[in-house]
Design a protein around this motif. Sequence first.
Motif, mmCIF file in Angstrom:
data_model
loop_
_atom_site.group_PDB
_atom_site.id
_atom_site.type_symbol
_atom_site.label_atom_id
_atom_site.label_comp_id
_atom_site.label_asym_id
_atom_site.label_seq_id
_atom_site.Cartn_x
_atom_site.Cartn_y
_atom_site.Cartn_z
ATOM 1 N N GLY A 1 -4.205 7.908 3.801
ATOM 2 C CA GLY A 1 -5.106 6.740 4.491
ATOM 3 C C GLY A 1 -4.722 5.306 4.281
ATOM 4 O O GLY A 1 -5.412 4.610 4.208
ATOM 5 N N LYS A 2 -3.137 5.270 4.158
ATOM 6 C CA LYS A 2 -2.762 3.925 3.777
ATOM 7 C C LYS A 2 -3.029 3.112 5.137
ATOM 8 O O LYS A 2 -3.352 2.022 4.920
ATOM 9 N N SER A 3 -2.684 3.451 6.328
ATOM 10 C CA SER A 3 -2.824 2.716 7.464
ATOM 11 C C SER A 3 -4.239 2.570 7.781
ATOM 12 O O SER A 3 -4.623 1.438 8.196
ATOM 13 N N THR B 1 3.280 0.829 3.984
ATOM 14 C CA THR B 1 4.750 1.566 3.861
ATOM 15 C C THR B 1 4.584 2.947 4.338
ATOM 16 O O THR B 1 3.236 3.686 4.486
ATOM 17 N N ALA B 2 5.790 3.593 4.562
ATOM 18 C CA ALA B 2 5.653 5.178 4.780
ATOM 19 C C ALA B 2 5.564 6.120 3.582
ATOM 20 O O ALA B 2 5.702 5.519 2.555
ATOM 21 N N ILE C 1 0.963 -1.034 0.030
ATOM 22 C CA ILE C 1 0.057 -0.091 -0.061
ATOM 23 C C ILE C 1 0.653 1.210 0.029
ATOM 24 O O ILE C 1 1.692 1.439 1.186
ATOM 25 N N VAL C 2 0.926 1.962 -1.152
ATOM 26 C CA VAL C 2 1.953 3.057 -1.333
ATOM 27 C C VAL C 2 1.159 4.530 -1.516
ATOM 28 O O VAL C 2 -0.207 4.484 -1.946
ATOM 29 N N GLY C 3 1.813 5.477 -1.401
ATOM 30 C CA GLY C 3 1.326 6.759 -1.498
ATOM 31 C C GLY C 3 1.900 7.677 -0.869
ATOM 32 O O GLY C 3 2.843 7.720 -0.191
ATOM 33 N N ARG C 4 1.444 9.015 -1.232
ATOM 34 C CA ARG C 4 1.938 10.255 -0.293
ATOM 35 C C ARG C 4 1.683 9.955 1.345
ATOM 36 O O ARG C 4 0.615 9.287 1.527
ATOM 37 N N ALA D 1 -11.846 4.577 2.820
ATOM 38 C CA ALA D 1 -11.419 3.297 3.821
ATOM 39 C C ALA D 1 -11.742 3.218 5.155
ATOM 40 O O ALA D 1 -11.383 2.308 5.822
ATOM 41 N N LEU D 2 -12.609 4.257 5.547
ATOM 42 C CA LEU D 2 -13.102 4.028 6.947
ATOM 43 C C LEU D 2 -14.259 3.107 6.771
ATOM 44 O O LEU D 2 -14.860 2.888 7.678
ATOM 45 N N GLU D 3 -14.809 2.782 5.675
ATOM 46 C CA GLU D 3 -15.779 1.803 5.582
ATOM 47 C C GLU D 3 -15.518 0.474 4.915
ATOM 48 O O GLU D 3 -14.505 0.463 4.315
ATOM 49 N N GLN D 4 -16.215 -0.713 5.226
ATOM 50 C CA GLN D 4 -15.677 -1.992 4.677
ATOM 51 C C GLN D 4 -16.287 -2.639 3.359
ATOM 52 O O GLN D 4 -16.322 -3.560 3.021
#
Length: 464
Positions: free
Chosen positions: A213-215, A256-257, A206-209, A356-359
């Motif tokens: 919202g990656k985590s 990822t960071a 999972i990558v991005g700036r 991402a807050l919902e499933q």
Amino acid sequence: MLPSRTMSRTKQTRGPVAPLFTLEGGRLPIIALIGRPNVGKSTLFNRILGTRAAIVDDVPGVTRDRNYADSTYRNRRFRLVDTGGLDPTASEGMLSLIRQQSQLAIAEADILVLVLDARSGLTPADEEVVQTLRGSDKPVYYVINKIDTPKADPLVADFYRLGQEQLYPLSAEHGIGVAELLDDLFSHMAEPLDEEATSDTPRIAIVGRPNVGKSTLVNSVLGEARVVVSNVPGTTRDPVDSVATFKDRQYVLTDTAGIRRRGRVERGIEGYSVARSLRAIGRSDIAVLLLDAEEGVTEQDTKIAGLVLKQGRACILIVNKWDLKTDDVHAREAYKQDLERRFPFLAWAPVLFISALEQDFLRGLFALIDQVYFSFCKRVPTGPLNQFFQGLLEEHPLPVRKGKPAKASKSAFMTQVATRPPAFALFVGHPDNMTPAYLRFLENQIRKEYHFSGTPIRLMTRKK
């Protein structure tokens, strides 16, 4: 080989060896390294694994999430967990989030290794951690770290106030005494497998700036607070692997960071974090590039996408925080047009709009992952591939040099030479004649015919 030395002053006669761990479902026993911040847990983690798997710095609080790694010792297997510093008094802020992660690691672990700092002595915070562990029925091993020389042996005496007969003085930095600890942990490790099955588990980075919202995405997929989530950009530092199961299939997700512009990356911890994020992309099958619905596609997003393409990884584009755009009926089409403009080199990557807050996005996400992973690993037999290729050449012959007859197409030949990503070798009489435009056309036709979705395709021309 791990260095060791005899420590008769502190090593007592070992008690009866516990029986070999047997766990349901054949899972590996989990050994968790716990303790206050900056006592050397990550250094010991790296020492046991024999690699720099965790970022190490003199600043307390470098490790924030649970960092997992599978390892072996004397041919027995176990799962090692590095945790953030456990501060029992932390009730708010980042330290509180780190403490929660450590408590989760304690709850799921089978064996606990409490790491203490010999140079600091037995502190009140240490005693609070020990008191917390006394209520656990799990085996606890007490490690006294930073005993680097024989002159430091007297520092161990203070820790006998804990009432433990067995202490493990060692130097995680130099490897002294680590073998003795592993020898006593050996009985808790799992027996080796008779035959190592080849893993077909997709690895997804999972990558991005920062702060897209990656985590949050990883926690939502796992259904637990697996990684620390905060509004502060740069919360994640180490790439964190987690195993997710969906419809009886396992997937490895790597949080990822966040990757900032090179000029804004600070030296030290952040620099290491970004470097490890890039390595995490390289060891994954699929990179899920997370984008921000509110901010739109930025220049840094395009650079991260370029890094994914450069490493030859499959890719899925996920636009997060889409719940903030539901009132705009034209937003989705406008965003897709922006993606086409910014990512012409990723036109083959599927796009998913989620919160991402919902499933409720999980079914669509894993369906895309399965589809893309299948394409990433797909191999086309040479016979059918060349039948398709020859039929294509009848309508679209190979480019030829000016004044030369177009006979080259009849002798052209194609075969797939690799997967992950798919790579094709094109054997022609004059490789120099192949233009970039024709190769792009050929790639698009291969994608269309064999349904390669979400994966780069490499075409190489060779002299026949």
